[in-house]
Each structure stands twice: as structure tokens, then as C-alpha cells.
Design an enzyme around this catalytic site. Structure first.
Site, PDB file in Angstrom:
ATOM      1  N   ASP A  20       0.868  -1.167   0.000  1.00 38.95           N
ATOM      2  CA  ASP A  20       0.000   0.000   0.000  1.00 38.95           C
ATOM      3  C   ASP A  20       0.912   1.225   0.000  1.00 38.95           C
ATOM      4  O   ASP A  20       2.075   1.137   0.412  1.00 38.95           O
ATOM      5  CB  ASP A  20      -0.891  -0.038   1.252  1.00 38.95           C
ATOM      6  CG  ASP A  20      -1.804   1.162   1.354  1.00 38.95           C
ATOM      7  OD1 ASP A  20      -2.349   1.569   0.312  1.00 38.95           O
ATOM      8  OD2 ASP A  20      -1.977   1.688   2.464  1.00 38.95           O
ATOM      9  N   ASP A  22      -0.156   5.018   0.810  1.00 36.80           N
ATOM     10  CA  ASP A  22      -0.413   6.029   1.830  1.00 36.80           C
ATOM     11  C   ASP A  22      -0.315   5.450   3.235  1.00 36.80           C
ATOM     12  O   ASP A  22      -0.964   4.458   3.565  1.00 36.80           O
ATOM     13  CB  ASP A  22      -1.798   6.645   1.634  1.00 36.80           C
ATOM     14  CG  ASP A  22      -1.899   7.408   0.321  1.00 36.80           C
ATOM     15  OD1 ASP A  22      -0.859   7.640  -0.306  1.00 36.80           O
ATOM     16  OD2 ASP A  22      -3.024   7.757  -0.072  1.00 36.80           O
ATOM     17  N   ASP A 194      -1.543  -0.364   6.246  1.00 39.52           N
ATOM     18  CA  ASP A 194      -1.851   0.208   7.554  1.00 39.52           C
ATOM     19  C   ASP A 194      -3.330   0.154   7.887  1.00 39.52           C
ATOM     20  O   ASP A 194      -3.718   0.378   9.034  1.00 39.52           O
ATOM     21  CB  ASP A 194      -1.435   1.681   7.581  1.00 39.52           C
ATOM     22  CG  ASP A 194      -2.323   2.523   6.658  1.00 39.52           C
ATOM     23  OD1 ASP A 194      -3.122   3.330   7.167  1.00 39.52           O
ATOM     24  OD2 ASP A 194      -2.252   2.339   5.434  1.00 39.52           O
TER      25      ASP A 194
END
Length: 272
Positions: A20, A22, A194
Site C-alpha cells: 500500500d 499512503d 496500515d
């Protein structure tokens, strides 16, 4: 469809590493980091930039469930309508040194380096638009991209319709399809994120890694005994000190041992 940045088909691989972007590779959301350059370039108004921040706040502060992500996709699609896609990508490219490099996690850069040193392709899988992700992924040295695809009109401007939103189940499905196409065994693949929105992707691979996880993802990661990492240090791309692969460490150790033995023998001969 994936955007491949290197000739993945030229060498066989059994697995890949999906990252991922961001708050996993970057310490913030790419759209928030780039809002200043977008305003300066006249791509968005200050009001639209503020709206974008407000839309992202639930994600930044609490993580994002599927409903919030869908609402965010629609709102961002509306905000993007009319923006020249090529100019947007060029602005991201021009802003890499000033706003993207400073917010890269050192630990993420090291993990990317490690996977590639072990012969594992690195794929940046992000919910951001392809035109935003592509320059960043190139700077990171990634092998491919899976990102959100926004429809464009005949003049190359965003039409406001999202053709593929690369998040939650959509991201997991895109990663699975790319793995099947490339012959990667998901049981041997890695995935880093996250957010709880990426639970479908993390659950689909054999090596899920929760990076600075939001509360919901941490709970699941602990229950399923997934690896949990805390990324904190920042470093510019290219200036990070990558961890050498184990084979390289072993080879270096053998070389140092050989030098040590040679010096020792030489000293003994001299003393005699």
C-alpha cells in the site's frame, strides 16, 4: 489493468510483494502531501484542496471502512472532474523531490530493497489515481502498479467517473488477478498495509504485514498472529541504507574471515 514498470515476464517468479502507498510507504496520504503543488499548478482550487483534506480525515484519523472509502471515492471523483490527467501526472513528477521524498518511511524503503534483492517483484497497490501513483512508484523503483482508474474524456481530462476503485475487495481482487497472470503463488506473496480496508488483501497472502495499523487492523492482526511493524524513520529515496540480503551478509562475512586469516598467517611468518 496493472501498469508494469519493468519487464516482469522476462524472469520467472514464485511470489511478489504488494505495498500500500499512503501511510505504509509514505508517512501521510499522497493527496494531502501534494495538495500544495496541485493548488500552485492551478489543477485544483484551494476550496477543493480543503475538501480533499476533509474527505481524507476519517481515513487519516481512524482508518477507513468500506462505506467511508466508497463515499471518499465518489467525492474525489467529483472533485477531480475536469482536471487534465497529463498535467496532474507531470505536477506529481515535478513535486517528488520537494513533497514526496521527505515523507518516505526508511523501513519501507528497506523492505522494498530486500524483496527485490531476493528476486521478488514489488507492486505498489494504492487506492489513489494511477496518474498520482505512477511517478511515485517509478521513484521508488517499484516493478508495477495497481491503482484507481478514472475515466477520461476525449481531451484527456478526468470525466468524474471511477472505472476501478483500487481499495478493499477491489484491490485484493486486482492483486489476485495479477498474481494469477504472472504465476505468483499468493501463499508465498507478501502484502503491507496500515488500514483495515486492506484486510481482504492481507488475508489473501501468506505473509501479511500490518504497518502502523489502525485500531481495527491491529485487533485482527493480533488475533490472526500477523506480523505487525512500526515504521517511524524517514529517508529520501536513494539515501536510505538498505539491509543487505542474507547471502550478501554471508559472503561479506566469509571475505572478512579470509582476510583475517591471511593477515594472521602473514604476521606469523614475519615473526618467524
Amino acid at each position: 489493468m496493472p501498469d508494469l514498470l519493468s519487464p516482469l515476464s522476462t524472469a520467472p517468479h514464485k511470489s511478489a510483494a504488494f505495498f500500500d502507498l499512503d501511510k505504509t510507504i509514505l508517512a501521510t496520504a499522497s493527496s494531502m502531501a501534494l495538495r500544495g503543488p496541485f493548488v500552485d499548478a492551478g489543477l485544483v482550487t484551494r476550496r477543493a484542496a480543503i475538501m480533499s483534506v476533509l474527505v481524507h480525515l476519517p481515513y487519516i484519523l481512524r482508518g477507513a471502512d468500506e462505506n467511508r472509502m466508497n463515499e471518499m471515492a465518489k467525492t474525489l471523483g467529483d472533485l477531480a472532474k475536469g482536471i487534465d490527467a497529463r498535467r496532474l501526472e507531470a505536477t506529481v513528477e515535478e513535486s517528488l523531490d520537494s513533497v514526496i521524498d521527505p515523507v518516505c518511511y526508511l523501513e519501507a524503503l528497506e523492505e522494498i530493497t530486500r524483496h527485490q534483492a531476493e528476486g521478488r517483484p514489488v507492486i505498489v497497490a494504492s487506492a489513489s489515481a494511477l496518474e498520482v501513483v505512477r511517478p511515485i512508484a517509478k521513484r521508488l523503483g517499484a516493478d508495477g502498479i495497481l491503482a484507481t482508474i478514472v475515466a477520461k474524456d476525449e481531451e484527456g481530462a478526468f470525466a468524474g467517473e471511477i472505472l476501478h476503485f483500487n481499495q478493499a475487495e477491489g484491490k485484493a481482487r486486482a492483486c489476485a488477478e495479477l498474481a494469477a497472470e504472472r504465476g505468483w503463488n499468493l501463499a508465498e506473496c507478501w502484502a503491507y498495509s496500515d488500514s483495515i480496508s486492506d484486510e481482504p488483501l492481507l488475508a489473501s497472502v501468506g505473509h501479511p504485514v500490518a504497518v502502523n495499523p489502525d485500531r481495527a487492523l491491529r485487533k485482527i492482526a493480533e488475533e490472526r498472529e500477523w506480523r505487525i511493524e512500526r515504521f517511524e524513520k524517514k529517508a529520501r529515496v536513494g539515501r536510505a541504507l538498505p539491509r543487505p540480503p542474507r547471502k550478501a551478509v554471508f559472503g561479506l562475512g566469509c571475505a572478512l574471515l579470509a582476510v583475517s586469516v591471511a593477515v594472521s598467517v602473514s604476521l606469523r611468518r614475519t615473526s618467524v
